[in-house]
Scaffold this motif. Structure first.
Motif, PDB file in Angstrom:
ATOM      1  N   GLN A  10       0.837  -1.202   0.000  1.00 37.07           N
ATOM      2  CA  GLN A  10       0.000   0.000   0.000  1.00 37.07           C
ATOM      3  C   GLN A  10       0.874   1.254   0.000  1.00 37.07           C
ATOM      4  OE1 GLN A  10      -3.383  -0.086  -0.191  1.00 37.07           O
ATOM      5  NE2 GLN A  10      -3.264  -2.325  -0.307  1.00 37.07           N
ATOM      6  N   PRO A  11       0.858   2.038  -1.091  1.00 36.44           N
ATOM      7  CA  PRO A  11       1.705   3.238  -1.164  1.00 36.44           C
ATOM      8  C   PRO A  11       1.477   4.224  -0.017  1.00 36.44           C
ATOM      9  CG  PRO A  11       0.805   2.716  -3.326  1.00 36.44           C
ATOM     10  CD  PRO A  11       0.106   1.821  -2.346  1.00 36.44           C
ATOM     11  N   GLN A  13       0.428   3.553   2.981  1.00 34.82           N
ATOM     12  CA  GLN A  13       0.971   2.956   4.204  1.00 34.82           C
ATOM     13  C   GLN A  13       2.482   3.165   4.251  1.00 34.82           C
ATOM     14  OE1 GLN A  13      -1.279   0.599   6.424  1.00 34.82           O
ATOM     15  NE2 GLN A  13       0.155   1.750   7.665  1.00 34.82           N
ATOM     16  N   ARG A  14       3.148   2.902   3.131  1.00 36.01           N
ATOM     17  CA  ARG A  14       4.602   3.109   3.082  1.00 36.01           C
ATOM     18  C   ARG A  14       4.954   4.570   3.334  1.00 36.01           C
ATOM     19  NH1 ARG A  14       4.190   0.187  -1.750  1.00 36.01           N
ATOM     20  NH2 ARG A  14       4.935   1.970  -2.979  1.00 36.01           N
ATOM     21  N   MET A  15       4.190   5.477   2.736  1.00 34.05           N
ATOM     22  CA  MET A  15       4.468   6.895   2.901  1.00 34.05           C
ATOM     23  C   MET A  15       4.301   7.318   4.363  1.00 34.05           C
ATOM     24  SD  MET A  15       2.806  10.173   0.900  1.00 34.05           S
ATOM     25  CE  MET A  15       1.209  10.070   1.726  1.00 34.05           C
ATOM     26  N   GLY A  16       3.254   6.812   4.993  1.00 31.33           N
ATOM     27  CA  GLY A  16       3.024   7.146   6.396  1.00 31.33           C
ATOM     28  C   GLY A  16       4.161   6.665   7.289  1.00 31.33           C
ATOM     29  N   PHE A  17       4.583   5.404   7.085  1.00 33.34           N
ATOM     30  CA  PHE A  17       5.698   4.867   7.868  1.00 33.34           C
ATOM     31  C   PHE A  17       6.972   5.680   7.612  1.00 33.34           C
ATOM     32  CE2 PHE A  17       3.573   0.461   7.827  1.00 33.34           C
ATOM     33  CZ  PHE A  17       3.075   0.637   9.102  1.00 33.34           C
ATOM     34  N   LYS A  18       7.210   6.028   6.341  1.00 29.70           N
ATOM     35  CA  LYS A  18       8.433   6.751   5.990  1.00 29.70           C
ATOM     36  C   LYS A  18       8.457   8.127   6.649  1.00 29.70           C
ATOM     37  CE  LYS A  18      11.459   7.789   2.061  1.00 29.70           C
ATOM     38  NZ  LYS A  18      12.046   8.964   2.679  1.00 29.70           N
ATOM     39  N   MET A  19       7.337   8.829   6.615  1.00 29.58           N
ATOM     40  CA  MET A  19       7.264  10.154   7.248  1.00 29.58           C
ATOM     41  C   MET A  19       7.531  10.060   8.744  1.00 29.58           C
ATOM     42  SD  MET A  19       4.010  11.862   5.256  1.00 29.58           S
ATOM     43  CE  MET A  19       4.012  13.285   6.356  1.00 29.58           C
ATOM     44  N   VAL A  30      15.945   3.428   4.353  1.00 34.92           N
ATOM     45  CA  VAL A  30      16.905   3.264   3.254  1.00 34.92           C
ATOM     46  C   VAL A  30      16.258   2.689   1.995  1.00 34.92           C
ATOM     47  CG1 VAL A  30      18.905   3.038   4.763  1.00 34.92           C
ATOM     48  CG2 VAL A  30      17.600   0.990   4.126  1.00 34.92           C
ATOM     49  N   GLY A  31      14.961   2.346   2.079  1.00 33.89           N
ATOM     50  CA  GLY A  31      14.313   1.816   0.893  1.00 33.89           C
ATOM     51  C   GLY A  31      12.883   1.400   1.159  1.00 33.89           C
ATOM     52  N   GLU A  32      12.140   1.186   0.067  1.00 35.15           N
ATOM     53  CA  GLU A  32      10.762   0.724   0.138  1.00 35.15           C
ATOM     54  C   GLU A  32      10.574  -0.415  -0.853  1.00 35.15           C
ATOM     55  OE1 GLU A  32       7.797   3.842  -0.160  1.00 35.15           O
ATOM     56  OE2 GLU A  32       9.317   5.345   0.373  1.00 35.15           O
ATOM     57  N   ALA A  33       9.634  -1.316  -0.542  1.00 36.31           N
ATOM     58  CA  ALA A  33       9.362  -2.445  -1.428  1.00 36.31           C
ATOM     59  C   ALA A  33       7.868  -2.737  -1.428  1.00 36.31           C
ATOM     60  CB  ALA A  33      10.141  -3.678  -0.983  1.00 36.31           C
TER      61      ALA A  33
END
Length: 217
Positions: A10-11, A13-19, A30-33
């Motif tokens: 889920q894009p 979800q990844r964005m939220g975690f990254k922020m 260091v990366g996303e998958a």
């Protein structure tokens, strides 16, 4: 600095975690998958300390990705995140080599604490899952496989400590049970993990269950 790879299909979800993580001192993404297969590749490329691993992803799921990452001998530790309270993936994920299991509705501070704990070599299982996980496993038949020969390398005290770990006892509780200092318990735990080839306490718990040291109540 603790490095993290985020594996989630889920894009948002990844964005939220990254922020959240990029805004946390001492942690960097260091990366996303978006898939399990990509997570395996990215771990090989970036060697993160921790992977935040979603369970259900297209193609290779998070369980298989975890299995491949740990089987490769990577120093990277896996913290599995799921929206499901308890399903067949929980035990499978821990058996695959995950160092922790957390629900996605965990508070931000819980997630950050879990990442730091796993990166430091500890294991993390959400409190709401721990009892259910043990209850679910204890309903299974006692394993009929031969006793693992690594059990025979343990001293009597180390075997007692392993049993206590399998019962979910903390170092403090083990120290009280056997009238030992906590520093002595830590040494015993370290030797037990080394002798049975366990990455962390979670793997030691599974080893204790598989070898019949922990029985249904």
């Amino acid at each position: 600095m603790t490095t993290v790879l985020i594996a989630d299909d889920q894009p948002l979800q990844r964005m939220g975690f990254k922020m959240l993580l990029d805004g946390t001192p001492g942690i960097t993404v260091v990366g996303e998958a978006p898939t399990g297969a990509e997570a395996v590749r990215k771990v090989d490329q970036t060697r993160p300390d921790v992977v935040l691993m979603d369970v259900r992803m297209p193609g290779m799921d998070g369980i298989e990705a975890t299995r491949r990452i740990t089987a490769a001998g990577s120093r990277t530790r896996v913290l599995i995140l799921t929206t499901f309270d308890l399903d067949e993936y929980v035990y499978a994920g821990l058996r695959a080599g995950a160092s922790g299991f957390l629900l996605k509705d965990a508070r931000p501070e819980e997630l950050i604490a879990a990442i730091r704990a796993v990166a430091g070599g500890d294991s993390v299982v959400a409190p709401s899952l721990t009892r259910k996980l043990m209850d679910a496993y204890l309903q299974e038949p006692v394993p009929s496989t031969p006793t693992d020969p690594r059990l025979n390398t343990l001293s009597e005290r180390e075997r007692e400590v392993l049993e206590a770990i399998g019962q979910g006892a903390t170092n403090t509780e083990i120290a009280e049970r056997f009238t030992l200092t906590e520093s002595t318990v830590k040494k015993h735990v370290g030797r037990v993990l080394f002798k049975i080839g366990a990455r962390d306490r979670i793997q030691a718990v599974i080893f204790a269950y598989d070898n019949g040291l922990v029985h249904p109540h």
